[in-house]
Design an enzyme around this catalytic site. Sequence first.
Site, mmCIF file in Angstrom:
data_model
loop_
_atom_site.group_PDB
_atom_site.id
_atom_site.type_symbol
_atom_site.label_atom_id
_atom_site.label_comp_id
_atom_site.label_asym_id
_atom_site.label_seq_id
_atom_site.Cartn_x
_atom_site.Cartn_y
_atom_site.Cartn_z
ATOM 1 N N LYS A 1 -11.388 -2.045 18.619
ATOM 2 C CA LYS A 1 -10.028 -2.573 18.863
ATOM 3 C C LYS A 1 -9.723 -2.634 20.362
ATOM 4 O O LYS A 1 -8.676 -3.122 20.751
ATOM 5 C CB LYS A 1 -8.997 -1.688 18.164
ATOM 6 N N LYS B 1 -13.905 2.584 15.833
ATOM 7 C CA LYS B 1 -12.705 1.729 15.729
ATOM 8 C C LYS B 1 -11.990 1.606 17.063
ATOM 9 O O LYS B 1 -11.504 0.538 17.427
ATOM 10 C CB LYS B 1 -11.768 2.284 14.650
ATOM 11 N N ASN C 1 0.844 -1.198 0.000
ATOM 12 C CA ASN C 1 0.000 0.000 0.000
ATOM 13 C C ASN C 1 0.877 1.244 0.000
ATOM 14 O O ASN C 1 2.103 1.140 -0.022
ATOM 15 C CB ASN C 1 -0.966 -0.013 1.194
ATOM 16 N N PHE D 1 -3.870 3.524 15.165
ATOM 17 C CA PHE D 1 -4.052 4.549 14.144
ATOM 18 C C PHE D 1 -5.204 4.102 13.245
ATOM 19 O O PHE D 1 -5.414 2.910 13.060
ATOM 20 C CB PHE D 1 -2.778 4.719 13.300
ATOM 21 N N ASP E 1 -4.652 -6.180 5.161
ATOM 22 C CA ASP E 1 -5.686 -6.975 5.816
ATOM 23 C C ASP E 1 -5.647 -8.430 5.359
ATOM 24 O O ASP E 1 -6.016 -9.325 6.100
ATOM 25 C CB ASP E 1 -7.069 -6.365 5.528
ATOM 26 N N PRO F 1 -3.433 -11.673 10.737
ATOM 27 C CA PRO F 1 -3.783 -11.411 12.140
ATOM 28 C C PRO F 1 -3.863 -9.907 12.384
ATOM 29 O O PRO F 1 -3.112 -9.136 11.765
ATOM 30 C CB PRO F 1 -2.626 -12.025 12.931
ATOM 31 N N ASP F 2 -4.764 -9.487 13.246
ATOM 32 C CA ASP F 2 -4.833 -8.069 13.625
ATOM 33 C C ASP F 2 -3.867 -7.864 14.790
ATOM 34 O O ASP F 2 -4.132 -8.290 15.921
ATOM 35 C CB ASP F 2 -6.267 -7.683 14.012
ATOM 36 N N ILE F 3 -2.737 -7.224 14.512
ATOM 37 C CA ILE F 3 -1.657 -7.119 15.505
ATOM 38 C C ILE F 3 -2.128 -6.294 16.700
ATOM 39 O O ILE F 3 -1.974 -6.692 17.855
ATOM 40 C CB ILE F 3 -0.394 -6.490 14.865
ATOM 41 N N LYS G 1 8.205 -17.766 -10.037
ATOM 42 C CA LYS G 1 7.581 -16.613 -10.688
ATOM 43 C C LYS G 1 6.441 -17.103 -11.602
ATOM 44 O O LYS G 1 6.651 -18.022 -12.412
ATOM 45 C CB LYS G 1 8.635 -15.858 -11.510
HETATM 46 O O1 C5P Z 1 -8.748 -2.025 11.108
HETATM 47 P P1 C5P Z 1 -7.758 -1.025 10.623
HETATM 48 O O2 C5P Z 1 -6.736 -1.611 9.685
HETATM 49 O O3 C5P Z 1 -8.337 0.227 10.062
HETATM 50 O O4 C5P Z 1 -7.009 -0.593 11.961
HETATM 51 C C1 C5P Z 1 -5.925 0.263 11.932
HETATM 52 C C2 C5P Z 1 -5.077 0.060 13.153
HETATM 53 O O5 C5P Z 1 -4.894 -1.321 13.440
HETATM 54 C C3 C5P Z 1 -3.695 0.593 12.976
HETATM 55 O O6 C5P Z 1 -3.204 0.992 14.242
HETATM 56 C C4 C5P Z 1 -2.930 -0.589 12.441
HETATM 57 O O7 C5P Z 1 -1.529 -0.488 12.656
HETATM 58 C C5 C5P Z 1 -3.543 -1.719 13.206
HETATM 59 N N1 C5P Z 1 -3.600 -3.000 12.500
HETATM 60 C C6 C5P Z 1 -2.863 -4.051 12.959
HETATM 61 N N2 C5P Z 1 -2.930 -5.276 12.317
HETATM 62 C C7 C5P Z 1 -3.717 -5.441 11.244
HETATM 63 C C8 C5P Z 1 -4.490 -4.378 10.769
HETATM 64 C C9 C5P Z 1 -4.395 -3.156 11.402
HETATM 65 O O8 C5P Z 1 -2.134 -3.898 13.939
HETATM 66 N N3 C5P Z 1 -3.764 -6.615 10.654
#
Ligand code: C5P
Length: 401
Positions: A348, A344, A211, A330, A284, A312-314, A294
């Site tokens: 979160k 959000k 991105n 963020f 995501d 995974p959502d860190i 390749k």
């Molecule tokens: O859900 P969204 O991507 O909009 O959330 C943004 C926040 O979540 C940011 O702080 C981003 O660094 C964190 N994030 C994360 N892991 C992911 C997706 C987003 O830590 N897979």
Amino acid sequence: MDLAGKKIVLGLTGGIACYKAAEFTRAMSKAGASVQVVMTSAAMHFITPVTMQGLSGKPVFTDQWDARIGNNMPHIDLTRDADAIVIAPCSADFIFKLAHGACDDLLSTLCVARPATVPLLVAPAMNVEMWQNPATQRNLTQLLEDGIQLLGPDAGEQACGEVGMGRMLEADQLLEEVIASFQPKLLKGKRLLLTAGPTFEPIDPVRGITNLSSGKMGYAVARAAYEAGAEVTLVSGPTALTTPYGVRRISVQTAQQMHDIVMAQLAGADSGTDVFVAVAAVADWRVANASAQKLKKNADGSAPELVFEQNPDILATVAALPKPPYCVGFAAESENLLQYGEVKRIKKNVPLLVGNIGHDTFGKDDNQLVLFDADGHTSLPRAGKQQLARQLIAAIASRLI
Ligand code: C5P
């Protein structure tokens, strides 16, 4: 301008690193400082006062008997309105003199005669054996005990051909250190972990999905945290940025790697991390069927079928730990920031969420932020990212118990 209105006395002592002092002078002037150069006679073997005068725009002082100062007391007059004295390069001999309070030339006398309120910063520059010599190390310990701040040195190749500790920091690193010395130490003794930049999710060995995040905001937050006295670890996706001086950077490529490194940093009964700031624009989804070879174009013109799976959502994972650090998220939105930001933050489960408009921030040097917490939201108007990062660090520090 980070040094606007600051008066810096820059002392040069004998060493090949004097060539870096020329660029350092320019860098401080560009950052808004007025620089008064003072040189020892040894320094003049390496660079001329004419060069330093040209770069600083002020006459250079080299002699304690200089009659250009009305009362004939340059060792007093030159520091009375100074905000800091920086010695760069600082030789082993000058470190010895500082440790013992010697007053046998203008620069050493001026250091001893400085008001207690004027900080003294010293950038050592010497051969590795001179650095390691027990006498030098004893003198350095004395400097630290006397409240003198050391800038570096660094390890690396030396002018003499040897390799090791004792290289003077580069001009841009010295500048960062001088700027940091003026910032309030709001996070002294705290450990901060943060993510920054984009992630890169491979499709095959040469292609991937990423991105437009440049990493600038995250790097600015990392630098601001270091300036505030924190021990900072930055887990960064691929960016072209230089790591801020003093920040430990761990480079990763994918979201999964970023997750694994973050969790490893937090592992253990007490990792000691006080604050986690998730600035990274984490992908995501990753490509579940990434190819080891390749991908080739198909003869029939058909495109490869990519299958996605969620990363995974860190941030959410860290926030859900039994004893999480203070978590800051963020959110980059494209519209309705005030509404989405608060939603959000709650989703979160983090105490502080920083909202910004994605297309207004990615790749830019300035930004505007909205901070969401349990009490509502606060807007930080458009400003440079470094300035906003300092405001954010102050906001975080004020929320830590
Ligand atoms: O859900 P969204 O991507 O909009 O959330 C943004 C926040 O979540 C940011 O702080 C981003 O660094 C964190 N994030 C994360 N892991 C992911 C997706 C987003 O830590 N897979």
